[in-house]
Design an enzyme around this catalytic site. Structure first.
Site, short mmCIF file in Angstrom:
data_model
loop_
_atom_site.label_atom_id
_atom_site.label_comp_id
_atom_site.label_asym_id
_atom_site.label_seq_id
_atom_site.Cartn_x
_atom_site.Cartn_y
_atom_site.Cartn_z
N GLN A 1 0.84 -1.20 0.00
CA GLN A 1 0.00 0.00 0.00
C GLN A 1 0.88 1.25 0.00
OE1 GLN A 1 -3.62 -0.33 0.54
NE2 GLN A 1 -3.64 1.77 -0.17
N PHE A 2 1.41 1.62 -1.16
CA PHE A 2 2.30 2.78 -1.21
C PHE A 2 1.59 4.07 -0.82
CE2 PHE A 2 0.40 3.47 -5.35
CZ PHE A 2 0.53 4.83 -5.57
N THR A 3 0.26 4.11 -0.95
CA THR A 3 -0.47 5.34 -0.64
C THR A 3 -0.43 5.70 0.85
OG1 THR A 3 -2.59 4.19 -0.48
CG2 THR A 3 -2.00 5.11 -2.64
#
Length: 145
Positions: free
Chosen positions: A78-80
């Site tokens: 989940q890079f966000t």
């Protein structure tokens, strides 16, 4: 690393309408990696997560760990989680690690969880995913190292 941990009764992740990972009782982890994260941090967080006493005992108190209850993990990249929304109306993702490094550390983290004796299901790194869960409690925690 930044991890959003959710205690769940059941969860799954789909890519292109195909289920690629699913668990019953356990934890859903949304995993973000930044530039200066290390393998030592990943090991630390893996140990912390499997031993956190966040499952209820017979008296309704959070006294049991994932290991105690025999739960599984659904780990989703989940890079966000490293999106900065302080300025403007579009998140800035400069704090997220470059994909090659993030993917390597994400897989290392999942292997560290498995070494603790936990079944780990995953999504597909970098893919658009649909994540579904029944949050148990709800219990949601944020861990950073």
């Amino acid at each position: 690393m930044k991890i959003v941990l959710q205690r769940s009764k059941q969860a799954y992740v789909k890519v292109d309408d195909k289920e690629v990972g699913a668990i019953d009782k356990g934890l859903v982890l949304l995993v973000g990696v930044t530039h200066d994260d290390t393998k030592e941090a990943a090991k630390f967080l893996a140990d912390k997560i499997v031993n956190l006493r966040i499952f209820e005992d017979e008296d309704g108190k959070m006294n049991y760990s994932l290991l105690d209850v025999g739960g599984d993990i659904l780990s989703v990249s989940q890079f966000t989680l490293y999106g900065d929304c302080q300025k403007g109306r579009r998140p800035n993702f400069m704090a997220a690690a470059k994909p090659d490094y993030a993917e390597e550390l994400y897989h290392f983290f999942n292997e560290a969880l498995k070494e603790k004796g936990v079944k780990v299901e995953t999504g597909v790194f970098g893919a658009m995913m649909d994540v579904s869960l029944v949050n148990d409690g709800p219990v949601t925690l944020i861990l950073e190292k």
